[in-house]
Scaffold this active site. Structure first.
Site, PDB file in Angstrom:
ATOM      1  CG  ASN B  69      34.942  21.141 -64.420  1.00 51.48           C
ATOM      2  OD1 ASN B  69      35.360  19.999 -64.571  1.00 51.48           O
ATOM      3  ND2 ASN B  69      35.169  22.100 -65.320  1.00 51.48           N
ATOM      4  CG  ASN B 127      40.907  17.218 -73.010  1.00 50.48           C
ATOM      5  OD1 ASN B 127      41.755  18.104 -72.870  1.00 50.48           O
ATOM      6  ND2 ASN B 127      40.158  16.791 -72.016  1.00 50.48           N
ATOM      7  CB  CYS B 130      44.502  14.921 -70.095  1.00 53.14           C
ATOM      8  SG  CYS B 130      44.517  14.629 -71.850  1.00 53.14           S
TER       9      CYS B 130
END
Lengths: 278, 304
Positions: B69, B127, B130
């Site tokens: 994805n 997260n 990134c």
């Protein structure tokens, strides 16, 4: 507790082609047990994942509803890859996981003249649409196809409403089919036009339908993983520029609701992002 | 084994099954397929300060035993989440974990501040897979010092909420990143995020994702994930949440056996939307069969 429209393991009841032509061209009808669905609308779909997928094939396959009775849910499938090949090879008793009915179906306006435009396997949702419509005399069907007509369940549908088919055999035929569509659409100013088929077909129908003054709905088949609005794989840009999930906001949309079909220009999404992909 | 609950650094879970960020929407999408209150936790779709559109289509591709994805963190933005989604989640029963995404440490801190004020949020998951826009786009999670800086920044604004840092497997030494993040104050680690990958179509000569590169998930990555969790559990003292390709109760227990306190399930939610709910129900009989009577006697007891 999950409702009857949740996720269920069901058995295949039957599988068969419309004719030897259907078999030859990978067009199959598949009937499975109805897990308790009481209301389903033409244009809605289900996710089907044969247990035989194991871990090798990841996603369930989204399939338009072809028929729903208290006993069975039917699909009309075209083999397009490994997943649909598995589905088309299932035998009675084989089991699959199914969830649905999903998404929004086609508009029903009994008293409005309604033109149904189908391309290839996009014929599927119109079988239950015709069957449930209270005024079949207000319906007309134009069906374009490449495999022979006998491969499709067209004859039965044509028996109840005004219907015509167009066989696309050579490259030049596409222009003639487009001309036929334009001619039919001209009669539907303020009428309702419902289309299901390949994306270029839908785009052409949306353009010509708008020019004719018709209200057009298109059914999209964007690639999706989950069918429930979570994976964000199937998004489509709406006319306001927002990305909406085809699985829950569609698969049937008014053409004017979508950037790609409302006659405006499609703007690409951003490319900045996250290497993890999330 | 009847008592499935587990507590990690103040984060209480009624069972160790958490749905992974990006695979379970904002939770409500799945309420038709099971009782959200039955889950240990729900990690919601990664949130940024402003809403994001994400990447162009196509942005998902099926691969053998998994998928790629490149959604690009499409999300409604933290404000909309707090106002329109969070109130409808059963956060009194199930831990709602907010997954944070930002482009620099300051933005991470601001986001943490907003979420820390919400009673319904049980923990923050950062997260770090990134790009750091201010450092030329290098990924926070690939540099122990940058990962530590983000952790510190979030921790400062997180108040009493446990801070969980989600590690990327796309590094040379995941234990080094884990230790750096632990030293910076992380309360919990979660791993692994997706593996960087790609898929191409020879007939069209095009990549299957418009973004070319995406994140691989699903059963295909489980051995890599298990190895990472094993290495990290031996390297740090804080609790670890394991994930990567879990598709059965046995898979979940493998992660606990190598040292994880809990697990996250992701891609399997796409295989069937009731997967996480079934997993919660399948754990007790499996533990019974294996003769396990408590997590303490099972966790991290891999015989090597």
């Amino acid at each position: 507790m999950a409702d009857a429209g949740g996720c269920r393991e069901v058995a295949v009841l039957s599988r068969g082609a419309e004719s030897p032509e259907g078999e030859r061209h990978g067009l199959w009808r598949l009937a499975v047990e109805n897990p308790g669905w009481t209301k389903a609308v033409a244009g809605q779909f289900a996710m089907l994942r044969p247990l035989r997928f194991g871990r090798e094939l990841t996603w369930a396959r989204p399939l338009s509803l072809f028929g729903v009775t208290p006993e069975r849910v039917e699909f009309f499938i075209q083999v397009a890859g490994r997943g649909t090949a598995h589905l088309a090879a299932m035998n009675p008793g084989d089991r699959l996981v199914m969830w649905g009915p999903l998404g929004r179906g086609f508009a029903v306006e009994p008293d409005t003249p309604t033109l149904l435009l189908a391309g290839g396997v996009g014929l599927a949702p119109f079988a239950p649409y015709i069957a449930a419509h209270p005024r079949p005399d207000n319906l007309r069907l134009v069906f374009g196809h490449r495999p022979p007509l006998a491969a499709y369940p067209f004859a039965k549908m044509a028996a109840t409403i005004q219907a015509e088919s167009f066989h696309e055999e050579k490259p030049g035929d596409l222009d003639r089919f487009t001309a036929l569509l334009r001619e039919r659409l001209a009669d539907y100013a303020n009428g309702l036009v419902l289309a299901c088929g390949p994306r270029p077909f839908l785009a052409a129908v949306a353009d010509m339908g708008r020019a004719a003054g018709a209200r057009v709905q298109v059914s999209l088949e964007n690639r999706m993983a989950c069918g429930v609005g979570a994976c964000l794989g199937c998004v489509e840009k709406d006319a306001k520029g927002e990305l909406v999930q085809t699985c829950v906001r569609g698969p049937v949309f008014w053409a004017r609701e979508l950037a790609a079909f409302d006659g405006g220009l499609e703007t690409p999404g951003s490319r900045e992002g996250c290497a993890c992909g999330n | 084994m009847r008592e499935l609950s587990v507590t990690l650094a103040g984060l209480h879970l009624k069972n160790p099954v958490i749905t992974a960020s990006g695979t379970f929407g904002y939770g409500l999408e799945f309420s038709r397929y099971g009782d959200l209150k039955a889950l240990g936790g729900i990690c919601v779709k990664g949130l940024s300060l402003a809403p994001r559109q994400g990447n162009p289509m196509p942005r998902v591709a099926e691969t053998p035993c998994g998928m790629l994805n490149a959604i690009g963190l499409q999300n409604c933005g933290v404000e909309t989440f707090v106002r329109d989604k969070l109130p409808f989640l059963p956060w009194r029963d199930t831990a709602v974990i907010a997954n944070l995404y930002a482009c620099d440490a300051e933005e991470f801190a601001e986001l943490a501040g907003v979420l820390a004020a919400e009673e319904g949020i049980a923990a923050l998951e950062v997260n770090i897979s990134c790009p750091n826009v201010r450092a030329g786009g290098i990924l926070f999670g690939q540099d122990p010092a940058m990962a530590a800086r983000v952790t510190e920044a979030v921790k400062k604004r997180a108040g009493i909420k446990p801070v969980m840092v989600k590690l990327s497997p796309n590094v040379t030494d995941i234990a080094a990143v884990a230790r750096a993040v632990e030293a910076a104050g992380a309360d919990i680690l979660s791993l692994v995020n997706t593996l960087s990958g790609m898929s191409v179509d020879v007939s069209s000569r095009r990549p299957r994702l418009a973004n070319v590169i995406g994140g691989l998930s699903g059963p295909a990555i489980k051995p890599v994930a298990l190895r990472c969790v094993w290495q990290v559990c031996r390297a740090v003292d804080i609790p670890v949440i394991g994930m990567g390709g879990i598709a059965s109760a046995e898979d979940a227990l493998e992660f606990i056996l190598v040292g994880a306190h809990a697990v996250q399930v992701g891609t399997a939610n796409f295989l069937r939307p009731d997967f996480a709910f079934r997993l919660v129900e399948e754990l007790p009989p499996l533990l019974e069969r294996l003769g396990v009577s408590s997590w303490e006697e099972f966790r991290g007891t891999l015989k090597v």
